[in-house]
Design a protein around this motif. Structure first.
Motif, short mmCIF file in Angstrom:
data_model
loop_
_atom_site.label_atom_id
_atom_site.label_comp_id
_atom_site.label_asym_id
_atom_site.label_seq_id
_atom_site.Cartn_x
_atom_site.Cartn_y
_atom_site.Cartn_z
N UNK A 292 0.87 -1.18 0.00
CA UNK A 292 0.00 0.00 0.00
C UNK A 292 0.90 1.22 0.00
N UNK A 293 0.66 2.14 -0.94
CA UNK A 293 1.57 3.27 -1.11
C UNK A 293 0.81 4.58 -1.19
N UNK A 294 1.41 5.60 -0.58
CA UNK A 294 0.78 6.93 -0.62
C UNK A 294 1.77 7.97 -1.08
N UNK A 295 1.21 9.08 -1.55
CA UNK A 295 2.01 10.23 -1.91
C UNK A 295 1.46 11.37 -1.07
N UNK A 296 2.32 12.09 -0.36
CA UNK A 296 1.79 13.14 0.51
C UNK A 296 2.26 14.53 0.09
N UNK A 297 1.29 15.44 0.07
CA UNK A 297 1.57 16.83 -0.27
C UNK A 297 2.00 17.52 1.03
N UNK A 298 3.27 17.89 1.14
CA UNK A 298 3.76 18.43 2.42
C UNK A 298 3.04 19.73 2.84
N UNK A 299 2.59 20.52 1.85
CA UNK A 299 1.85 21.75 2.16
C UNK A 299 0.54 21.42 2.87
N UNK A 300 -0.22 20.53 2.28
CA UNK A 300 -1.55 20.20 2.83
C UNK A 300 -1.46 19.32 4.07
N UNK A 301 -0.41 18.50 4.15
CA UNK A 301 -0.31 17.55 5.27
C UNK A 301 0.46 18.12 6.46
N UNK A 304 6.50 16.28 5.85
CA UNK A 304 7.08 15.74 4.61
C UNK A 304 7.10 14.22 4.68
N UNK A 305 7.28 13.62 3.54
CA UNK A 305 7.41 12.16 3.46
C UNK A 305 8.51 11.67 4.39
N UNK A 306 9.65 12.37 4.37
CA UNK A 306 10.80 11.93 5.16
C UNK A 306 10.52 12.07 6.66
N UNK A 307 9.83 13.15 7.05
CA UNK A 307 9.47 13.31 8.47
C UNK A 307 8.55 12.17 8.92
N UNK A 308 7.62 11.81 8.05
CA UNK A 308 6.71 10.71 8.39
C UNK A 308 7.48 9.39 8.50
N UNK A 309 8.39 9.16 7.56
CA UNK A 309 9.18 7.92 7.59
C UNK A 309 9.96 7.83 8.91
N UNK A 310 10.51 8.97 9.34
CA UNK A 310 11.28 8.96 10.59
C UNK A 310 10.39 8.73 11.81
N UNK A 311 9.16 9.24 11.77
CA UNK A 311 8.19 8.97 12.85
C UNK A 311 7.93 7.45 12.96
N UNK A 312 7.76 6.83 11.81
CA UNK A 312 7.58 5.37 11.80
C UNK A 312 8.81 4.69 12.37
N UNK A 313 9.97 5.15 11.93
CA UNK A 313 11.22 4.53 12.38
C UNK A 313 11.38 4.62 13.90
N UNK A 314 11.02 5.78 14.46
CA UNK A 314 11.07 5.95 15.93
C UNK A 314 10.20 4.92 16.62
N UNK A 315 9.10 4.53 16.00
CA UNK A 315 8.18 3.55 16.59
C UNK A 315 8.55 2.12 16.19
N UNK A 322 9.03 5.50 -2.04
CA UNK A 322 8.75 4.82 -3.30
C UNK A 322 10.07 4.62 -4.03
N UNK A 323 10.15 3.57 -4.85
CA UNK A 323 11.40 3.19 -5.51
C UNK A 323 12.00 4.39 -6.26
N UNK A 348 9.75 11.84 -4.77
CA UNK A 348 9.95 12.93 -3.82
C UNK A 348 8.97 12.83 -2.64
N UNK A 349 7.72 12.51 -2.92
CA UNK A 349 6.68 12.60 -1.88
C UNK A 349 6.04 11.27 -1.49
N UNK A 350 6.52 10.18 -2.06
CA UNK A 350 5.81 8.92 -1.86
C UNK A 350 6.41 8.00 -0.82
N UNK A 351 5.53 7.22 -0.19
CA UNK A 351 5.97 6.29 0.86
C UNK A 351 5.19 4.98 0.76
#
Ligand SMILES: *Cc1c(COP(=O)(O)O)cnc(C)c1O
Length: 378
Positions: A292-301, A304-315, A322-323, A348-351
């Motif tokens: 399951x893959x998403x693309x996130x618009x950092x302005x609206x969300x 950023x994708x990378x901040x979200x990835x790091x939040x997951x990593x912390x947990x 995305x590749x 750039x924006x996908x996870x």
């Protein structure tokens, strides 16, 4: 610390050991035997292809497909840029040059219009591409009818990289059966696994028989070792094919669980405006939703994708960008590329989100709590 939640981990069904045990008990511990034949039959039955040949990996399947189609030194092969490197690497093994084609917005896969432009430009520069490798990324079918229409216009065969798309279909025809040859992978992270393995699918009996011949060192019929072709050692082990036979018993349930993960993510994020899912464009598409893959618009969300990835990593939760497209890879940067701009934006924006068929409800709760902190809008 909580246990790690993986993006996609092996998920045994329980039936695998009886096939492995049988191979052991009958001493068929070799790259041939009953399990190999049975696994091939099960793959052909499931997909609707006439024939399958079980190989040591998806990568070796792509390599053999190129050899079978006569691709060699100095040839050009069109490859979807938005993919895993194993789609493109084998092109270089045969001395050919990959020519990368970008993706379209709706499927995230090879854009048929850009494919046509690329072929015409390569021809204007003096070469007709020898093969086309579209990919069904994360399980989502590429627009195969349109791609085939373009390929047929120029008489170019298709090697369909369905490594991530076992069980997906388009217009009720399974992925891996659209091209001249279809490629499957049973690596540890795929929807079913043999720990490592792959297969070729085709309706062309001669091609599949030749793939088995080449994969077992191209031994001609003779009492001594006689060779009139360059061979490979690419056949699947009978032990691993036993795991594959067991995994085939749970494939449909794995697909259902992966699709169910996708529904769950979508429901959780339904009010989050800046989140875009990779989704089936219409009822013609059926994805196994391997990831399951998403693309996130950092302005609206507001993240950023990378901040979200790091939040997951912390947990202690694995997610992955995305590749990274092949045309952006240092090793492929000097090869021709035909752009739509789509794959660069997605990278750039996908996870990719944790998507295993074995995700427990406790694990889902942990994933949901990260998403609730960051992306969920009620
Ligand atoms: C996994 C994968 C492959 C390679 O398969 P292996 O069995 O790991 O060699 C090829 N293409 C894609 C798109 C893949 O995801």
């Amino acid at each position: 610390m909580n246990d790690k939640i993986w993006l996609s981990s092996p998920h045994m069904g329980g039936g695998e050991m009886k096939y492995v045990q049988e191979a052991y008990d009958t001493n068929w511990v070799a790259p041939l035997g009953k399990n190999v034949n049975m696994f091939e039959d099960k793959l052909a039955d499931f997909s609707g292809a006439s024939y399958a040949s079980a190989l040591s990996s998806g990568t070796s399947a792509i390599h053999l497909a190129l050899v079978l189609l006569g691709v060699g030194q100095g040839d050009e092969v069109i490859v979807q840029s938005f993919t895993f490197s194993a789609s493109a690497n084998p092109v270089t093994y045969v001395g050919a040059t990959p020519v990368f084609v970008d993706s379209e917005e709706d499927t995230w896969n090879m854009c048929p219009d850009t494919l046509k432009k690329a072929i015409e430009d390569r021809m204007a520069k003096g070469k007709v591409p020898k093969a086309i490798i579209p990919v069904h990324l994360y399980g989502m079918p590429a627009k195969m009818d349109k791609i085939i229409q373009v390929a047929d216009e120029y008489n170019i065969p298709i090697i369909e990289d369905a490594a991530e798309a076992l069980g997906s279909s388009y217009k009720n025809k399974k992925m891996g059966t659209w091209g001249h040859l279809g490629v499957l992978s049973f690596n540890g992270n795929k929807i079913i696994t043999t720990s490592g393995g792959g297969a070729l699918l085709s309706d062309d009996k001669e091609l599949i028989e030749k793939s088995r011949f080449l994969a077992t060192q191209a031994r001609d019929a003779a009492p001594h070792y006689e060779h009139s072709h360059i061979g490979f050692n690419y056949r699947m082990s009978n032990i691993l094919a036993g795991i594959g036979c067991g995994q085939m018993e749970v494939l449909n349930s794995h697909i259902e669980k992966r699709r169910n993960n996708n529904v769950w993510y979508r429901e959780l994020l339904k009010n989050s405006k800046g989140v875009k899912f990779q989704e089936e464009p219409n009822g013609d598409y059926y994805s196994n939703y391997w990831l399951s893959s998403i693309c996130i618009d950092p302005q609206k969300c507001g993240i950023t994708r990378e901040e979200l990835r790091l939040k997951f990593e912390e947990a202690n939760i694995e997610s992955r960008p995305l590749w990274k497209p092949m045309h952006l890879q240092p090793v492929f940067k000097d090869f021709p590329f035909y752009s739509t701009g789509v794959s660069e934006q997605l990278f750039k924006d996908g996870l990719c989100l944790p998507s295993g068929s074995n995700l427990s409800s406790a694990e889902r709760d942990r994933i949901a709590s990260v998403l609730k902190e960051t992306l969920v809008i009620n």
